[in-house]
Scaffold this motif. Structure first.
Motif, PDB file in Angstrom:
ATOM      1  N   PRO A 169      17.798   2.414   7.839  1.00 53.27           N
ATOM      2  CA  PRO A 169      17.976   2.381   6.051  1.00 53.27           C
ATOM      3  C   PRO A 169      17.949   0.943   5.534  1.00 53.27           C
ATOM      4  N   ALA A 170      18.151   0.191   6.267  1.00 53.65           N
ATOM      5  CA  ALA A 170      17.998  -1.294   5.554  1.00 53.65           C
ATOM      6  C   ALA A 170      16.955  -1.997   5.906  1.00 53.65           C
ATOM      7  N   ALA A 171      15.907  -1.303   6.721  1.00 47.38           N
ATOM      8  CA  ALA A 171      14.760  -2.013   7.265  1.00 47.38           C
ATOM      9  C   ALA A 171      13.797  -2.484   6.387  1.00 47.38           C
ATOM     10  N   LEU A 172      12.883  -3.348   6.492  1.00 43.92           N
ATOM     11  CA  LEU A 172      11.809  -3.846   5.444  1.00 43.92           C
ATOM     12  C   LEU A 172      10.478  -3.485   6.132  1.00 43.92           C
ATOM     13  N   LEU A 173       9.577  -2.723   5.416  1.00 41.26           N
ATOM     14  CA  LEU A 173       8.243  -2.464   5.972  1.00 41.26           C
ATOM     15  C   LEU A 173       7.328  -3.572   5.259  1.00 41.26           C
ATOM     16  N   VAL A 174       6.549  -4.182   6.090  1.00 46.78           N
ATOM     17  CA  VAL A 174       5.675  -5.118   5.571  1.00 46.78           C
ATOM     18  C   VAL A 174       4.116  -4.592   5.862  1.00 46.78           C
ATOM     19  N   ASN A 175       3.218  -4.517   5.033  1.00 47.46           N
ATOM     20  CA  ASN A 175       1.939  -4.252   5.070  1.00 47.46           C
ATOM     21  C   ASN A 175       0.951  -5.362   4.549  1.00 47.46           C
ATOM     22  N   THR A 176       0.199  -5.843   5.355  1.00 44.40           N
ATOM     23  CA  THR A 176      -0.811  -6.860   4.937  1.00 44.40           C
ATOM     24  C   THR A 176      -2.127  -6.433   5.690  1.00 44.40           C
ATOM     25  N   ALA A 177      -2.137  -5.456   6.195  1.00 41.12           N
ATOM     26  CA  ALA A 177      -3.681  -4.920   7.003  1.00 41.12           C
ATOM     27  C   ALA A 177      -4.345  -4.250   5.922  1.00 41.12           C
ATOM     28  N   ARG A 178      -4.237  -3.038   5.961  1.00 39.71           N
ATOM     29  CA  ARG A 178      -4.932  -2.092   4.799  1.00 39.71           C
ATOM     30  C   ARG A 178      -4.041  -0.850   4.387  1.00 39.71           C
ATOM     31  N   GLY A 179      -4.174  -0.698   3.269  1.00 42.90           N
ATOM     32  CA  GLY A 179      -3.274   0.179   2.307  1.00 42.90           C
ATOM     33  C   GLY A 179      -3.414   1.795   3.138  1.00 42.90           C
ATOM     34  N   PRO A 180      -4.341   2.368   3.372  1.00 41.33           N
ATOM     35  CA  PRO A 180      -4.368   3.701   3.909  1.00 41.33           C
ATOM     36  C   PRO A 180      -3.723   3.831   5.341  1.00 41.33           C
ATOM     37  N   ILE A 181      -3.157   2.811   6.029  1.00 38.81           N
ATOM     38  CA  ILE A 181      -2.613   2.914   7.190  1.00 38.81           C
ATOM     39  C   ILE A 181      -1.211   3.569   7.016  1.00 38.81           C
TER      40      ILE A 181
END
Length: 317
Positions: free
Chosen positions: A227-239
């Motif tokens: 519940p406290a985790a961070l999701l980071v996406n710098t690859a591609r949005g649709p993933i």
């Protein structure tokens, strides 16, 4: 014949000055086009007079319809060695050569870590408060001793993992083709997909977009996360399943998200990801660095000169 060359997608209007275009003067005339229509008809009209077009990554979609409407086009140059916005099969059938460039390998990992650190220490809110006359607003988080999960341990994922190790983080990874031996070579532990999402305090996405990776970070995977985790996406949005991510953030089932990529781009003005308080969002800056632009445009010039001399340099089709 003097070639007519268009440089488009120059959102920051920096292409003219970031490299020296004078080597092209002997073979053609370069025009920097700073209008960005979305519809094919307007693009066709605006680009009809050019034999060569330089594009920046996937900002403009060159599908079969647009390519067919540009009968003078002979060479399409793109930043990077992948561009999902170009229909390569259609280009080949029309006799249009497509060439790419190498990339500066440090830009995306550095941006990834800027996002991780800024979100963890709540830097945007703290800096905004300071600018508005305030002072300390809350407690920042910590990275040392936490678990960094890497989804996709390719060249970028490996660099992100190495930064995590410097910060004293335990680093785990998973992708469909990752082996224990490859992970161990960079000091990373291979785990299952479910274990990756369950154990990560920070989970960073570094997959290439494909039919296999599209929507891979779905509601089930997000449900596995702390519940406290961070999701980071710098690859591609649709993933990432955007609707599932928004729901998890709105319902407080995820600590936050740091995002540089979206679907679509640019992100609509009223999009929820612009306004959710636990989201740190940047406008696809992963490749937007001075060194990367110098490499992109510098090698586009090399590609153009080689093509003019009868050789396809860094061909994509």
């Amino acid at each position: 014949m003097t070639l007519k060359i268009a440089v488009i997608d120059d959102w920051q209007q920096v292409a003219r000055d970031v490299v020296d275009w004078s080597p092209v003067q002997g073979i053609g005339e370069v025009t920097f086009v700073h209008d960005y229509p979305a519809d094919t008809a307007t693009l066709s009209q605006r680009l009809a007079g050019f034999e060569v077009i330089c594009v920046m990554r996937e900002r403009t979609r060159f599908d079969a319809a647009l390519l067919r409407s540009l009968p003078r086009l002979k060479l399409l140059l793109t930043g990077g060695m992948r561009n999902a916005a170009i229909d390569l099969a259609a280009a080949s059938s029309l006799g249009i050569q497509v060439c790419g460039t190498d990339s500066y390998k440090h830009a995306a990992p550095e941006l990834t870590w800027a996002l991780i650190m800024a979100h963890t220490r709540n830097l945007l809110a703290e800096a905004t408060s300071l600018r508005n006359g305030g002072w300390q607003q809350g407690l920042g988080g910590d990275l040392h001793g936490k678990t960094l999960g890497i989804l996709g341990l390719g060249s970028i994922g490996q660099r992100v993992a190495q930064f995590g190790q410097v910060f004293g983080m335990r680093v785990i990874a998973w992708s469909q083709n990752l082996t224990p031996e490859r992970a161990a070579e960079v000091g990373v532990t291979l785990v299952s997909k479910q274990q990756l999402f369950e154990q990560a305090d920070v989970l960073s996405v570094h997959l290439v977009l494909s039919e296999r990776s599209r929507g891979l970070v779905d509601a089930q995977a997000l449900g596995w996360m702390k519940p406290a985790a961070l999701l980071v996406n710098t690859a591609r949005g649709p993933i990432v399943d955007e609707a599932a991510l928004i729901a998890a953030l709105q319902q407080g089932r995820l600590g936050g998200a740091a995002l540089d990529v979206f679907d679509p781009e640019p992100l609509p003005a009223d999009h929820p990801l612009r306004h959710l308080p636990t989201v740190l969002a940047t406008p696809h800056l992963g490749y937007v660095s001075r060194n990367n632009y110098r490499q992109f445009y510098g090698q586009m010039i090399e590609d153009l000169l080689a093509w003019h001399a009868g050789q396809a340099l860094r061909p994509l089709n």
